[in-house]
Design a protein around this motif. Structure first.
Motif, PDB file in Angstrom:
ATOM      1  N   ARG A 400       0.836  -1.203   0.000  1.00 21.47           N
ATOM      2  CA  ARG A 400       0.000   0.000   0.000  1.00 21.47           C
ATOM      3  C   ARG A 400       0.876   1.260   0.000  1.00 21.47           C
ATOM      4  NH1 ARG A 400      -5.432   0.911   1.681  1.00 21.47           N
ATOM      5  NH2 ARG A 400      -5.580  -1.270   2.342  1.00 21.47           N
ATOM      6  N   ALA A 401       1.886   1.286   0.873  1.00 24.27           N
ATOM      7  CA  ALA A 401       2.792   2.438   0.922  1.00 24.27           C
ATOM      8  C   ALA A 401       3.638   2.529  -0.346  1.00 24.27           C
ATOM      9  CB  ALA A 401       3.690   2.335   2.157  1.00 24.27           C
ATOM     10  N   PHE A 402       4.057   1.370  -0.888  1.00 20.77           N
ATOM     11  CA  PHE A 402       4.885   1.364  -2.097  1.00 20.77           C
ATOM     12  C   PHE A 402       4.133   1.952  -3.288  1.00 20.77           C
ATOM     13  CE2 PHE A 402       6.126  -0.654  -6.066  1.00 20.77           C
ATOM     14  CZ  PHE A 402       7.496  -0.422  -6.098  1.00 20.77           C
ATOM     15  N   VAL A 403       2.901   1.508  -3.512  1.00 21.64           N
ATOM     16  CA  VAL A 403       2.124   1.992  -4.652  1.00 21.64           C
ATOM     17  C   VAL A 403       1.910   3.500  -4.554  1.00 21.64           C
ATOM     18  CG1 VAL A 403      -0.127   1.883  -5.785  1.00 21.64           C
ATOM     19  CG2 VAL A 403       1.007  -0.210  -5.064  1.00 21.64           C
ATOM     20  N   LEU A 538      11.113   4.863   1.099  1.00 19.27           N
ATOM     21  CA  LEU A 538      12.493   5.189   0.724  1.00 19.27           C
ATOM     22  C   LEU A 538      12.885   4.570  -0.610  1.00 19.27           C
ATOM     23  CD1 LEU A 538      14.888   6.745   1.892  1.00 19.27           C
ATOM     24  CD2 LEU A 538      15.673   4.630   2.948  1.00 19.27           C
ATOM     25  N   LEU A 539      12.510   3.305  -0.831  1.00 18.01           N
ATOM     26  CA  LEU A 539      12.932   2.597  -2.038  1.00 18.01           C
ATOM     27  C   LEU A 539      11.977   2.812  -3.206  1.00 18.01           C
ATOM     28  CD1 LEU A 539      15.321   0.792  -2.764  1.00 18.01           C
ATOM     29  CD2 LEU A 539      13.907  -1.195  -2.221  1.00 18.01           C
ATOM     30  N   ALA A 540      10.716   3.099  -2.949  1.00 17.49           N
ATOM     31  CA  ALA A 540       9.732   3.231  -4.027  1.00 17.49           C
ATOM     32  C   ALA A 540      10.088   4.322  -5.036  1.00 17.49           C
ATOM     33  CB  ALA A 540       8.346   3.486  -3.436  1.00 17.49           C
ATOM     34  N   PRO A 541      10.521   5.536  -4.637  1.00 17.47           N
ATOM     35  CA  PRO A 541      10.897   6.532  -5.651  1.00 17.47           C
ATOM     36  C   PRO A 541      12.049   6.073  -6.542  1.00 17.47           C
ATOM     37  CG  PRO A 541      10.579   7.585  -3.515  1.00 17.47           C
ATOM     38  CD  PRO A 541      10.566   6.113  -3.269  1.00 17.47           C
ATOM     39  N   TYR A 553       6.826   3.943 -19.087  1.00 17.55           N
ATOM     40  CA  TYR A 553       5.679   4.117 -18.204  1.00 17.55           C
ATOM     41  C   TYR A 553       4.766   2.905 -18.216  1.00 17.55           C
ATOM     42  CZ  TYR A 553       1.110   5.722 -16.671  1.00 17.55           C
ATOM     43  OH  TYR A 553      -0.111   5.811 -16.049  1.00 17.55           O
ATOM     44  N   GLN A 554       4.673   2.218 -19.370  1.00 16.57           N
ATOM     45  CA  GLN A 554       3.790   1.058 -19.455  1.00 16.57           C
ATOM     46  C   GLN A 554       4.171   0.002 -18.425  1.00 16.57           C
ATOM     47  OE1 GLN A 554       5.485   2.449 -21.893  1.00 16.57           O
ATOM     48  NE2 GLN A 554       4.105   2.992 -23.599  1.00 16.57           N
ATOM     49  N   ALA A 555       5.461  -0.268 -18.291  1.00 23.63           N
ATOM     50  CA  ALA A 555       5.913  -1.267 -17.318  1.00 23.63           C
ATOM     51  C   ALA A 555       5.640  -0.807 -15.892  1.00 23.63           C
ATOM     52  CB  ALA A 555       7.402  -1.549 -17.512  1.00 23.63           C
ATOM     53  N   LEU A 556       5.829   0.488 -15.629  1.00 18.50           N
ATOM     54  CA  LEU A 556       5.577   1.002 -14.278  1.00 18.50           C
ATOM     55  C   LEU A 556       4.096   0.906 -13.928  1.00 18.50           C
ATOM     56  CD1 LEU A 556       6.588   2.350 -11.718  1.00 18.50           C
ATOM     57  CD2 LEU A 556       6.370   4.572 -12.852  1.00 18.50           C
ATOM     58  N   LEU A 557       3.202   1.240 -14.877  1.00 10.17           N
ATOM     59  CA  LEU A 557       1.776   1.140 -14.621  1.00 10.17           C
ATOM     60  C   LEU A 557       1.363  -0.308 -14.374  1.00 10.17           C
ATOM     61  CD1 LEU A 557      -0.975   2.565 -14.459  1.00 10.17           C
ATOM     62  CD2 LEU A 557      -1.231   2.173 -16.922  1.00 10.17           C
ATOM     63  N   ALA A 558       1.938  -1.239 -15.149  1.00 11.35           N
ATOM     64  CA  ALA A 558       1.626  -2.655 -14.935  1.00 11.35           C
ATOM     65  C   ALA A 558       2.081  -3.106 -13.544  1.00 11.35           C
ATOM     66  CB  ALA A 558       2.287  -3.500 -16.017  1.00 11.35           C
ATOM     67  N   LEU A 559       3.259  -2.637 -13.123  1.00 12.34           N
ATOM     68  CA  LEU A 559       3.766  -2.989 -11.798  1.00 12.34           C
ATOM     69  C   LEU A 559       2.851  -2.457 -10.699  1.00 12.34           C
ATOM     70  CD1 LEU A 559       5.982  -4.070  -9.883  1.00 12.34           C
ATOM     71  CD2 LEU A 559       7.169  -1.867 -10.173  1.00 12.34           C
ATOM     72  N   LEU A 560       2.449  -1.196 -10.819  1.00  9.92           N
ATOM     73  CA  LEU A 560       1.589  -0.598  -9.801  1.00  9.92           C
ATOM     74  C   LEU A 560       0.200  -1.234  -9.799  1.00  9.92           C
ATOM     75  CD1 LEU A 560       2.529   3.192 -10.087  1.00  9.92           C
ATOM     76  CD2 LEU A 560       3.459   1.457  -8.568  1.00  9.92           C
ATOM     77  N   SER A 561      -0.295  -1.604 -10.972  1.00  5.39           N
ATOM     78  CA  SER A 561      -1.606  -2.253 -11.033  1.00  5.39           C
ATOM     79  C   SER A 561      -1.563  -3.617 -10.358  1.00  5.39           C
ATOM     80  CB  SER A 561      -2.047  -2.400 -12.492  1.00  5.39           C
ATOM     81  OG  SER A 561      -2.168  -1.140 -13.113  1.00  5.39           O
ATOM     82  N   ALA A 562      -0.511  -4.392 -10.628  1.00  4.52           N
ATOM     83  CA  ALA A 562      -0.384  -5.702  -9.985  1.00  4.52           C
ATOM     84  C   ALA A 562      -0.247  -5.556  -8.468  1.00  4.52           C
ATOM     85  CB  ALA A 562       0.825  -6.436 -10.560  1.00  4.52           C
ATOM     86  N   ALA A 563       0.495  -4.543  -8.026  1.00  8.79           N
ATOM     87  CA  ALA A 563       0.653  -4.326  -6.585  1.00  8.79           C
ATOM     88  C   ALA A 563      -0.670  -3.918  -5.936  1.00  8.79           C
ATOM     89  CB  ALA A 563       1.714  -3.261  -6.332  1.00  8.79           C
ATOM     90  N   THR A 564      -1.470  -3.112  -6.638  1.00  9.00           N
ATOM     91  CA  THR A 564      -2.766  -2.709  -6.095  1.00  9.00           C
ATOM     92  C   THR A 564      -3.698  -3.908  -5.957  1.00  9.00           C
ATOM     93  OG1 THR A 564      -2.514  -0.536  -7.140  1.00  9.00           O
ATOM     94  CG2 THR A 564      -4.723  -1.150  -6.418  1.00  9.00           C
ATOM     95  N   ILE A 565      -3.693  -4.790  -6.948  1.00  8.51           N
ATOM     96  CA  ILE A 565      -4.491  -6.018  -6.840  1.00  8.51           C
ATOM     97  C   ILE A 565      -4.015  -6.852  -5.654  1.00  8.51           C
ATOM     98  CG2 ILE A 565      -5.057  -8.192  -7.997  1.00  8.51           C
ATOM     99  CD1 ILE A 565      -4.986  -6.695 -10.635  1.00  8.51           C
ATOM    100  N   GLY A 566      -2.693  -6.889  -5.447  1.00  5.95           N
ATOM    101  CA  GLY A 566      -2.154  -7.611  -4.292  1.00  5.95           C
ATOM    102  C   GLY A 566      -2.640  -7.045  -2.974  1.00  5.95           C
ATOM    103  N   VAL A 567      -2.740  -5.719  -2.897  1.00  2.00           N
ATOM    104  CA  VAL A 567      -3.261  -5.094  -1.670  1.00  2.00           C
ATOM    105  C   VAL A 567      -4.726  -5.475  -1.451  1.00  2.00           C
ATOM    106  CG1 VAL A 567      -3.826  -2.887  -0.586  1.00  2.00           C
ATOM    107  CG2 VAL A 567      -1.641  -3.173  -1.750  1.00  2.00           C
TER     108      VAL A 567
END
Length: 571
Positions: A400-403, A538-541, A553-567
């Motif tokens: 949650r904090a990472f996303v 600290l590490l997320a930026p 950006y496409q890869a970053l959005l996919a990463l954040l979307s997968a992390a949000t589903i994980g949350v």
């Protein structure tokens, strides 16, 4: 009994005992608690009195009930005498709850806390905890302006190096770096002077750090180099990090003073306060520029204006803590906080089953049959959980904090590529990303209003569906042949990232109470706050910069979307 004084009627002795103990020891060291039993016990308890025709006993009982206020009032008058109105007003009423006309307010000594089946912290304690969380989050977000100024300058000169990325990451997340030391200091202070000392340390550290910034800028006269300014800002961020333990302390205090039915709502309030703090902290440099007329390139004036605001708020918080926070808090026992879970899981003390075989020990003595909890490997008091369940919970809080932090950095980078960097536009975009999800978070979790919305499982399903809509929007915009302007691209990215953060907001933290109910809950909360600090803040930026720079950006959005589903799946 002295002949010089009239007789004092006896009875209601608990009033005098409480008043005397609290008069000698103080209210915080002689707690008196009156608990209202749950409604379901009304069928099993009867208070009706039946005297069986004994008229004298009935009359005596009526006298006792009619004089239940007058008798202890006379005892307190004899014990303490009449006091001045000033001192009497400083005493919390003990007999006020009885509502009798013959009560004398000047004779009220002591305090009784009235608790029902559901218990929450006092409103002063709750507000101070939430305000402290919001203030720390605002202090974290206020660093984006200086960090983006440094990164934008390096990008314009085509000199973005690993050192620049590290400096930017430390400027943004440096306040979380000393968290282990801050936790150790907080533990040491609270063990000696209770939790008021921990909150006072947080406010005092922020006050000292921002006053030092004001004095340094005023004394330098603009003669310091960029490297010296950056070094000083980094040192001040580390100093502010000595108060980062307040995040753990606020969570611990709220969980310790409330029953399990309030834990999810209090956790949601902490997330809500944090989001509001992020938004206001990111807006603060822009507000200062509108008032004092400086631009985003003037680092020193930006620092001074921000520090003046935080110094003022920190001093106000420090005064509020000393005036309103109790000198000693009373932690509720585990069996009070988690009564429903213990009732469901604990070993039932019902009558033994005489049809079951009787076991004997080595001496031939009969033994009671083992409880189901013992057969599972120990007494099940609701505090033990499977290790994999703990990992899922910690994983959810960290993601949650990472996303959130990575989304802040992503929108700033996209706006940099679009040339939208003047007049604190990047920090204003971060403020919007922080404030827009806050109402959804308040409504979906009932943090501010109880509207009877769907259960948390359904809200988490809605969060997953919202992520799917974001990915569909991204695919549709990618397949169109129309060439978008940089501002349109930035707007589309802002909508996508904003939708992800709204999905995070409605993913209810329904497992908060289970975390607080574990046997090693304090250690688990420490681990969770550490991971949120180092990975989430600290590490997320750094990860956001690396993924967007090398993979797009496409890869970053996919990463954040997968992390949000994980949350949403593990919240």
């Amino acid at each position: 009994q002295s002949s010089d004084y009239p007789a004092v009627p006896a009875g209601v002795e608990e009033v005098t005992a409480i008043a005397l103990l609290q008069h000698l020891l103080g209210q915080t060291r002689a707690r008196a608690i009156l608990v209202m039993p749950p409604a379901e016990m009304a069928d099993d308890v009867a208070w009706a009195a039946n005297w069986g025709g004994d008229e004298r006993r009935k009359q005596w009982h009526e006298y006792k009930m009619a004089s239940k206020v007058a008798r202890p009032a006379a005892q307190i008058r004899r014990l303490f005498g009449r006091r001045s109105s000033v001192r009497a007003n400083l005493k919390a009423p003990l007999l006020m709850c009885m509502g009798a006309e013959e009560q004398e307010p000047k004779l009220n000594f002591g305090t009784v806390l009235h608790f029902g089946h559901s218990i929450r912290p006092s409103w002063q304690v709750e507000l101070i905890c939430l305000f402290s969380v919001g203030l720390f989050s605002a202090n974290f977000a206020s660093s984006f302006a200086v960090a983006f100024t440094i990164y934008n300058s390096a990008t314009s000169q085509a000199s973005v190096s690993l050192q620049t990325v590290i400096v930017v990451a430390l400027l943004i997340g440096g306040a979380y770096l000393p968290m282990p030391l801050s936790l150790q200091l907080t533990r040491s202070l609270t063990s000696r002077a209770d939790h008021i000392a921990g909150f006072a340390m947080f406010a005092g550290v922020l006050l000292v750090a921002h006053l030092a910034t004001i004095v340094r800028v005023a004394g330098s006269g603009g003669s310091n180099s960029d490297l010296q300014r950056q070094a000083f800002v980094l040192v001040m961020r580390l100093l502010q990090g000595l108060g980062s333990g307040v995040l753990f302390q606020a969570r611990f205090v709220l969980a310790s003073l409330s029953t399990q039915d309030n834990h999810q709502r209090l956790q949601a309030l902490m997330l809500f306060a944090s989001d509001i703090g992020f938004g206001l902290g990111a807006l603060l440099p822009w507000v200062g520029s509108r008032i004092f007329g400086y631009d985003d390139l003037d680092m020193e004036r930006t620092e001074v204006c921000t520090s003046m605001c935080f110094a003022l708020v920190s001093s106000a918080l420090l005064a509020w803590i000393f005036m309103a926070f109790p000198s000693r808090i009373h932690r509720l026992p585990h069996k009070v906080r988690f009564q429903e879970r213990i009732k469901e899981r604990s070993y039932s003390k019902a009558a033994p089953d005489f049809l079951s075989p009787v076991t004997t020990d080595a001496g031939g003595r009969a033994q009671a049959p083992p409880s189901p909890a013992i057969e599972r490997g120990g007494w099940d008091d609701g505090r033990s959980e499977a290790p994999e369940w703990k990992l899922r919970l910690i994983f959810s809080g960290t993601l949650r904090a990472f996303v959130q932090s990575a989304a802040f950095m992503a929108v700033a980078l996209l706006m940099l590529n679009a040339g939208m960097t003047g007049s604190f536009q990047q920090t204003n975009a971060i403020a919007v990303l922080s404030l827009v999800p806050a109402p959804f978070e308040a409504l979906s979790t009932g943090a501010c209003l109880r509207l009877g919305l769907p259960q948390s499982e359904r809200m988490n399903f809605a969060a997953i569906a919202l992520v799917g809509i974001v990915m569909l929007l991204f695919v549709v915009t990618s397949l169109t042949d129309r060439v978008s302007t940089p501002s349109e691209v930035a707007l589309t990215v802002g909508l996508e990232l904003g939708a992800l953060l709204v999905a995070l907001a409605i993913a209810a933290p329904r497992n908060a109470s289970r975390l607080y109910g574990q046997r090693d809950a304090e250690a688990d909360m420490v681990v969770l706050e550490w991971l949120k600090a180092y990975i989430g803040r600290l590490l997320a930026p750094v990860i956001a910069i690396a993924v967007q720079s090398f993979l797009g950006y496409q890869a970053l959005l996919a990463l954040l979307s997968a992390a949000t589903i994980g949350v949403a799946l593990t919240a």
